[in-house]
Design a protein around this motif. Structure first.
Motif, PDB file in Angstrom:
ATOM      1  N   GLU A 103       0.832  -1.207   0.000  1.00  0.00           N
ATOM      2  CA  GLU A 103       0.000   0.000   0.000  1.00  0.00           C
ATOM      3  C   GLU A 103       0.862   1.251   0.000  1.00  0.00           C
ATOM      4  OE1 GLU A 103      -2.129  -2.758   3.112  1.00  0.00           O
ATOM      5  OE2 GLU A 103      -0.085  -2.139   2.649  1.00  0.00           O
ATOM      6  N   GLY A 120       0.225   5.927  -0.147  1.00  0.00           N
ATOM      7  CA  GLY A 120      -0.687   7.052  -0.295  1.00  0.00           C
ATOM      8  C   GLY A 120      -1.275   7.596   0.980  1.00  0.00           C
ATOM      9  N   ARG A 149      -5.826   9.541  -1.800  1.00  0.00           N
ATOM     10  CA  ARG A 149      -5.992   8.352  -2.622  1.00  0.00           C
ATOM     11  C   ARG A 149      -4.948   7.328  -2.210  1.00  0.00           C
ATOM     12  NH1 ARG A 149      -5.483   7.222  -9.130  1.00  0.00           N
ATOM     13  NH2 ARG A 149      -3.253   7.437  -8.655  1.00  0.00           N
ATOM     14  N   SER A 192      -3.200   3.573  -2.777  1.00  0.00           N
ATOM     15  CA  SER A 192      -2.914   2.612  -3.841  1.00  0.00           C
ATOM     16  C   SER A 192      -2.470   1.298  -3.226  1.00  0.00           C
ATOM     17  CB  SER A 192      -1.809   3.127  -4.763  1.00  0.00           C
ATOM     18  OG  SER A 192      -2.164   4.345  -5.361  1.00  0.00           O
ATOM     19  N   CYS A 193      -2.767   0.216  -3.916  1.00  0.00           N
ATOM     20  CA  CYS A 193      -2.338  -1.112  -3.481  1.00  0.00           C
ATOM     21  C   CYS A 193      -1.830  -1.850  -4.708  1.00  0.00           C
ATOM     22  CB  CYS A 193      -3.474  -1.867  -2.830  1.00  0.00           C
ATOM     23  SG  CYS A 193      -3.058  -3.579  -2.408  1.00  0.00           S
ATOM     24  N   ARG A 205      -9.912  -0.264  -9.836  1.00  0.00           N
ATOM     25  CA  ARG A 205      -8.750  -1.109 -10.105  1.00  0.00           C
ATOM     26  C   ARG A 205      -8.227  -0.849 -11.509  1.00  0.00           C
ATOM     27  NH1 ARG A 205     -10.310  -4.623 -13.714  1.00  0.00           N
ATOM     28  NH2 ARG A 205     -12.400  -5.505 -13.725  1.00  0.00           N
ATOM     29  N   THR A 245      -3.130  -2.943  -9.830  1.00  0.00           N
ATOM     30  CA  THR A 245      -3.223  -1.971  -8.748  1.00  0.00           C
ATOM     31  C   THR A 245      -4.686  -1.664  -8.445  1.00  0.00           C
ATOM     32  OG1 THR A 245      -1.097  -0.992  -9.362  1.00  0.00           O
ATOM     33  CG2 THR A 245      -2.567   0.335  -7.995  1.00  0.00           C
ATOM     34  N   TYR A 256      -7.171   1.029  -6.134  1.00  0.00           N
ATOM     35  CA  TYR A 256      -7.147   2.352  -5.529  1.00  0.00           C
ATOM     36  C   TYR A 256      -8.330   2.534  -4.598  1.00  0.00           C
ATOM     37  CZ  TYR A 256      -4.038   3.085  -9.495  1.00  0.00           C
ATOM     38  OH  TYR A 256      -3.022   2.970 -10.410  1.00  0.00           O
ATOM     39  N   GLU A 299     -10.132   5.944  -3.410  1.00  0.00           N
ATOM     40  CA  GLU A 299     -10.243   7.398  -3.411  1.00  0.00           C
ATOM     41  C   GLU A 299     -11.128   7.791  -2.238  1.00  0.00           C
ATOM     42  OE1 GLU A 299      -8.771   9.306  -5.914  1.00  0.00           O
ATOM     43  OE2 GLU A 299      -9.324  11.116  -4.795  1.00  0.00           O
ATOM     44  N   CYS A 342      -4.762  -3.174   2.626  1.00  0.00           N
ATOM     45  CA  CYS A 342      -5.229  -3.784   1.400  1.00  0.00           C
ATOM     46  C   CYS A 342      -5.171  -5.301   1.590  1.00  0.00           C
ATOM     47  CB  CYS A 342      -4.307  -3.353   0.262  1.00  0.00           C
ATOM     48  SG  CYS A 342      -4.569  -4.167  -1.298  1.00  0.00           S
TER      49      CYS A 342
END
Length: 119
Positions: A6, A8, A19, A21-22, A72, A78, A80, A82, A96
């Motif tokens: 992960e 962000g 946001r 991310s993974c 995704r 990845t 996301y 948000e 994640c």
């Protein structure tokens, strides 16, 4: 095996956005669903949102509906999250997770990223 990383997280004022991310690597073809969970200090880990790896069907916890959006990018492996209109009660470590096609349980977890929302 699937590895998840992960990124962000950070500090944001109430009403702001972040946001997450993974990034998934390894045997990503075995993924059924990707999920986001969070754990606040002194509380149990709770479900936030999920997205199916192939169909893009999404689910949200009631507490984040209308404010958070999960998406995704399969080409980038990845997922996301948000997060908009953040509240102090959204403060937590966000994780994640990936469920395996065979077990349909969240077998793989990332290391977590801290999200802090100041009032």
């Amino acid at each position: 095996q699937v590895q998840l990383v992960e990124s962000g997280g950070g500090l944001v004022q109430a009403g702001g956005s972040l946001r997450l991310s993974c990034a998934a690597s390894g045997r990503t073809f075995s993924i059924y669903t990707m999920g986001w969970f969070r754990q606040a200090p002194g509380k149990e880990r709770e479900f936030v949102a999920s997205i199916a790896w192939t169909s893009s069907r999404t689910y949200y916890a009631d507490s984040v509906k209308g404010r958070f959006t999960v998406s995704r990018d399969n080409a980038e492996n990845t997922v996301y999250l948000e997060m908009n209109s953040l509240k102090p009660e959204d403060t937590a470590v966000y994780y994640c997770a990936a469920s395996h096609m065979a077990t349909r349980t969240y077998d793989y977890w990332g290391q977590g990223t801290q999200v802090t929302v100041s009032s």
